[in-house]
Write a protein that holds these residues in place. Structure first.
Motif, PDB file in Angstrom:
ATOM      1  N   ARG A  54      25.907  79.550  57.630  1.00  0.00           N
ATOM      2  CA  ARG A  54      25.278  79.487  58.959  1.00  0.00           C
ATOM      3  C   ARG A  54      23.872  78.881  58.879  1.00  0.00           C
ATOM      4  N   GLU A  55      23.102  79.279  57.852  1.00  0.00           N
ATOM      5  CA  GLU A  55      21.762  78.719  57.670  1.00  0.00           C
ATOM      6  C   GLU A  55      21.824  77.219  57.419  1.00  0.00           C
ATOM      7  N   ASP A  61      21.626  70.996  61.967  1.00  0.00           N
ATOM      8  CA  ASP A  61      21.396  70.798  63.398  1.00  0.00           C
ATOM      9  C   ASP A  61      19.923  70.477  63.668  1.00  0.00           C
ATOM     10  N   ALA A  62      19.018  71.203  62.996  1.00  0.00           N
ATOM     11  CA  ALA A  62      17.588  70.953  63.173  1.00  0.00           C
ATOM     12  C   ALA A  62      17.217  69.574  62.660  1.00  0.00           C
ATOM     13  N   GLN A  63      17.811  69.159  61.553  1.00  0.00           N
ATOM     14  CA  GLN A  63      17.518  67.822  61.021  1.00  0.00           C
ATOM     15  C   GLN A  63      18.026  66.748  61.980  1.00  0.00           C
ATOM     16  N   ASN A  64      19.218  66.951  62.516  1.00  0.00           N
ATOM     17  CA  ASN A  64      19.761  65.982  63.472  1.00  0.00           C
ATOM     18  C   ASN A  64      18.879  65.891  64.715  1.00  0.00           C
ATOM     19  N   ALA A  95      14.796  67.501  55.754  1.00  0.00           N
ATOM     20  CA  ALA A  95      15.738  67.134  54.694  1.00  0.00           C
ATOM     21  C   ALA A  95      15.645  68.135  53.538  1.00  0.00           C
ATOM     22  N   ASN A  96      14.431  68.559  53.208  1.00  0.00           N
ATOM     23  CA  ASN A  96      14.257  69.567  52.154  1.00  0.00           C
ATOM     24  C   ASN A  96      14.893  70.897  52.561  1.00  0.00           C
TER      25      ASN A  96
END
Length: 163
Positions: A54-55, A61-64, A95-96
């Motif tokens: 899930r993380e 999703d946050a990167q996208n 990305a990290n």
């Protein structure tokens, strides 16, 4: 090894069947106890893995979203004639975060698989040990000498006879 002996009048085949049944019951009991010991650890490992997945999904999703925002921002900057904003650090950070989340997924998956493999190995070991016990039937003669009998108590009993 099974701590059982043949009963008077029991055939060799009947005794082998009883030995196999006793070994099966013993191995089933031992395996059930082992599964109970592993159950909580496996449940925790599975929960950790699902949480890591899930993380990772959230990080992707946050990167996208960050990439979309950066592309949209660059496009707006170009249309407005402004100097493009430097968003490379935000992209590196996201990305990290994705890379760390994917590493955690891999670690928790490996831990879960190791635990499941350990359980399987121990179950196979238990089954092999009980199978070996079943195969080690040793015949022995029981002597019927007078010194085999111990008299511990003598009683006299009067029983009334009804006719």
């Amino acid at each position: 090894d099974l701590d059982i002996v043949s009963r008077p009048g029991e055939s060799a085949e009947g005794f082998r069947i009883r030995c196999a049944r006793t070994a099966k019951e013993g191995s089933d009991d031992e395996m059930a106890a082992l599964r109970d010991r592993y159950e909580k650890r496996i449940r925790t490992a599975r929960r950790d893995y699902e949480s890591a997945v899930r993380e990772a999904d959230s990080a992707v999703d946050a990167q996208n979203a960050a990439t979309s925002d950066a592309i949209l921002g660059a496009g707006l900057d170009l249309l407005m004639g402004r100097r493009p904003r430097a968003s490379a650090s935000a992209n590196r950070t996201s990305a990290n975060r994705v890379r760390r989340a994917e590493d955690k997924v891999e670690r928790t998956r490996a831990a879960y698989e190791d635990l499941a493999r350990d359980l399987d190995d121990e179950l196979v070991s238990i089954q092999q040990r009980w199978d070996d016990r079943t195969g080690s039937i040793e015949p022995f003669a029981v002597g019927l000498e007078s010194d085999d009998i111990d008299i511990s108590e003598i009683r006299v009993v009067w029983v009334r006879r009804t006719t």
